[in-house]
Design an enzyme around this catalytic site. Structure first.
Site, PDB file in Angstrom:
ATOM      1  N   ASP A  41       0.890  -1.121  -0.033  1.00 28.71           N
ATOM      2  CA  ASP A  41       0.110  -0.067   0.041  1.00 28.71           C
ATOM      3  C   ASP A  41       1.061   1.395   0.103  1.00 28.71           C
ATOM      4  O   ASP A  41       1.991   1.413   0.757  1.00 28.71           O
ATOM      5  CB  ASP A  41      -0.897   0.018   1.307  1.00 28.71           C
ATOM      6  CG  ASP A  41      -1.805   1.163   1.416  1.00 28.71           C
ATOM      7  OD1 ASP A  41      -2.817   1.190   0.509  1.00 28.71           O
ATOM      8  OD2 ASP A  41      -1.650   1.913   2.343  1.00 28.71           O
TER       9      ASP A  41
ATOM     10  N   GLU B 219      14.607 -15.624  -0.449  1.00 28.57           N
ATOM     11  CA  GLU B 219      14.954 -16.654   0.190  1.00 28.57           C
ATOM     12  C   GLU B 219      14.083 -17.877   0.710  1.00 28.57           C
ATOM     13  O   GLU B 219      14.049 -19.079   0.824  1.00 28.57           O
ATOM     14  CB  GLU B 219      15.320 -16.318   1.888  1.00 28.57           C
ATOM     15  CG  GLU B 219      16.476 -15.391   1.870  1.00 28.57           C
ATOM     16  CD  GLU B 219      16.507 -14.707   3.368  1.00 28.57           C
ATOM     17  OE1 GLU B 219      15.780 -15.411   4.179  1.00 28.57           O
ATOM     18  OE2 GLU B 219      17.342 -13.820   3.757  1.00 28.57           O
TER      19      GLU B 219
END
Length: 564
Positions: free
Chosen positions: A230, A279
């Site tokens: 956002d 990751e």
């Protein structure tokens, strides 16, 4: 860890074939169709009139059958709801009105079992004024280390009675609010680009970055497939918080970079975040809500070491006009190609008037419209615009209910409105409630299948005839058009991913392009046009008559052909 709720159990390995199939699909996000769920308005499981996570979970099979790839959930975090959840008090807790962390975990698991991915909203520009950091900052007074995590400043004027600068809130009024200090005296001011209940974080303070990296890992460990960020363009402010000087740019989509929007420093944050995301297995993604002056500036957010997608608000704001649409399509594809990112296409969301109503009105009224306009014209154009959007290369976003052809509810009584901008002058118009009215599932019932206890915003008369029940299995209905279009999009190898279209000769007011064996023609005029019959019709939003190698395409109609 939230003090309000304990963490849900860590996701366990699964052998479900749907999950395995999704996991094997490389670069899924490059041509994904992502469905936005506004939790309070999608489905209510407990009859309190407010949508919730269990309600969403119960409707996941509908979304699978619709044919979307992923579901984006607007905020469901613990919040006082001053701005419908975009004022977050605890980023690691679910607001009780929506359920619990266990409900979130169950929703994620069920979605994965159905082959759907889950993207959650992240709100890093500001917190709620009820966030523990901000409450402590107020209580501890000037000089508190917690105040350094926000933008607290002394005021101007003889007694500090004037705001620190001339910035205004997107929701209207000053972007600064003066606090009363613990000793009862008027004190410092704090910055809020949106509502006063949404103080902006100071991203220059290392604790803010540390906290959000931890929040990212919390939800990634829960199994989410990505984040919609956002106000992705707003976290970093220009050094010294200089005056703006002019207030012409106090809009989300301005014409220039401002001291508080689209500052270059945001990109350092996203490079750090990308390292964390990479990751994790399963091709998790970031999507930016970045209101930038140009598509070229938007492309900066999706460079290879930053975010994966950014909303194409320039496309959303384009009129139903062939020349304008072609120009923004070309600019978008040309801007995304150098950074290797997919284009995105979107027509509606929770902040703008639904496109079935925007297109029902004359061009030039913007993305917040208060008039119903010509409902039949708006729906016809909306259907055509949808097929055009789904034919373009890249990823498409569908806002809940647009597959039903829902119009904006433009005549809500003043007393039921909840958009905070509605209560502040000269803000972001304040009429976003119209696109947030709970969607209808059935013809009958107190809330047309939304729940057993009414709905938090009143549904208009006739809502039941637009419901999922009323449109399912009905040839030519908007819902069945969406289902068919999404099925064809999956089946046609030349649809979806890619970064270019081959424009074909076409009459004025008509867009025609080829992608391999696929041809799309969109007639944006108010009259039928004659074009070549390019092959076998796959789907059309309106009437098409073919004779002698030619096709007459009705007004405001899009057609898909295959030449194979």
């Amino acid at each position: 860890m939230s003090q309000q709720q304990s963490a849900a159990p860590a996701p366990t390995p699964t052998t479900d074939s749907a999950v395995a199939t999704v996991a094997r699909r490389r670069d899924w996000w490059r041509d994904a169709v992502i469905y936005q769920v506004y939790p309070r308005s999608f489905a209510d499981s407990n009859g309190d009139g407010m949508g919730d996570l269990e309600g969403i979970r119960s409707r996941l099979p509908y979304l699978r059958d619709l044919g979307v790839d992923a579901v984006w959930l607007s905020p469901f975090y613990a919040s006082p709801q001053a701005d419908a959840g975009y004022d977050v008090a605890d980023y690691r807790a679910v607001d009780p009105m929506f359920g619990t962390l266990l409900d979130a975990d169950a929703l994620i698991r069920d979605a994965h079992a159905l082959g759907l991915r889950i993207i959650v909203d992240l709100v890093p520009n500001h917190s709620s004024d009820q966030h523990e950091w901000f409450k402590r900052a107020l209580a501890e007074g000037p000089g508190s280390p917690l105040r350094e995590r926000y933008h607290f400043r002394p005021g101007k004027g003889e007694n500090g009675e004037l705001p620190p600068n001339d910035w205004e809130s997107i929701f209207g009024g000053p972007a600064w609010t003066r606090v009363t200090e613990p000793d009862g005296t008027p004190g410092e001011w704090y910055l809020h680009l949106f509502a006063p209940e949404q103080p902006d974080f100071n991203w220059e303070h290392p604790a803010v970055g540390d906290e959000f990296r931890s929040i990212l890992r919390f939800w990634l460990d829960m199994g989410v497939d990505g984040f919609r960020i956002d106000v992705a363009h707003g976290m970093v402010k220009a050094e010294g918080l200089p005056d703006l000087g002019s207030h012409d740019e106090m809009r989300l989509l301005g014409n220039d970079v401002t001291p508080f929007f689209d500052q270059d420093g945001v990109h350092d944050i996203y490079r750090q975040w990308r390292l964390i995301l990479d990751e994790y297995s399963g091709e998790r993604i970031f999507v930016a809500e970045a209101w930038t002056p140009t598509v070229e500036r938007t492309a900066n957010y999706v460079r290879p070491d930053e975010l994966h997608q950014a909303f194409n608000f320039q496309y959303l704001a384009t009129h139903w006009d062939a020349a304008e649409l072609r120009a923004v399509v070309d600019r978008t594809l040309d801007s995304m190609r150098p950074v290797g990112a997919p284009a995105t296409w979107v027509l509606s969301n929770h902040d703008v008037t639904r496109h079935a109503t925007r297109f029902a009105n004359p061009a030039g009224l913007g993305t917040q419209i208060r008039e119903a306009g010509d409902r039949e014209l708006g729906l016809r154009r909306a259907r055509a615009a949808t097929l055009l959007m789904l034919a373009l290369p890249g990823s498409a976003y569908v806002y809940q209910g647009e597959e039903l052809g829902l119009p904006d509810v433009v005549d809500l009584p003043d007393e039921v409105r909840q958009d905070p901008a509605y209560f502040r002058g000269a803000g972001q118009d304040g009429f976003r409630d119209g696109c947030r009215v709970p969607i209808p599932w059935t013809r009958e019932g107190s809330s047309h299948g939304f729940g057993d206890g009414g709905s938090w915003l009143p549904q208009p008369e006739g809502w039941g005839e637009l419901s999922v029940e009323a449109q399912t299995g009905v040839p030519g209905s908007t819902l069945e058009m969406y289902r068919s279009a999404l099925a064809v999009r999956r089946e046609q190898a030349d649809l979806g991913a890619g970064d270019a279209v081959e424009w074909l000769p076409s009459p004025e007011g008509v867009l025609a392009f080829r992608r391999g064996d696929f041809v799309c023609v969109a007639n944006t005029t108010g009259a039928p046009v004659t074009v070549p019959a390019y092959g076998r019709v796959l789907i059309t939003s309106g009437e098409v008559e073919e004779t002698g190698g030619e096709a007459v395409v009705a007004a405001d109609t899009t057609v898909w052909w295959t030449t194979a």
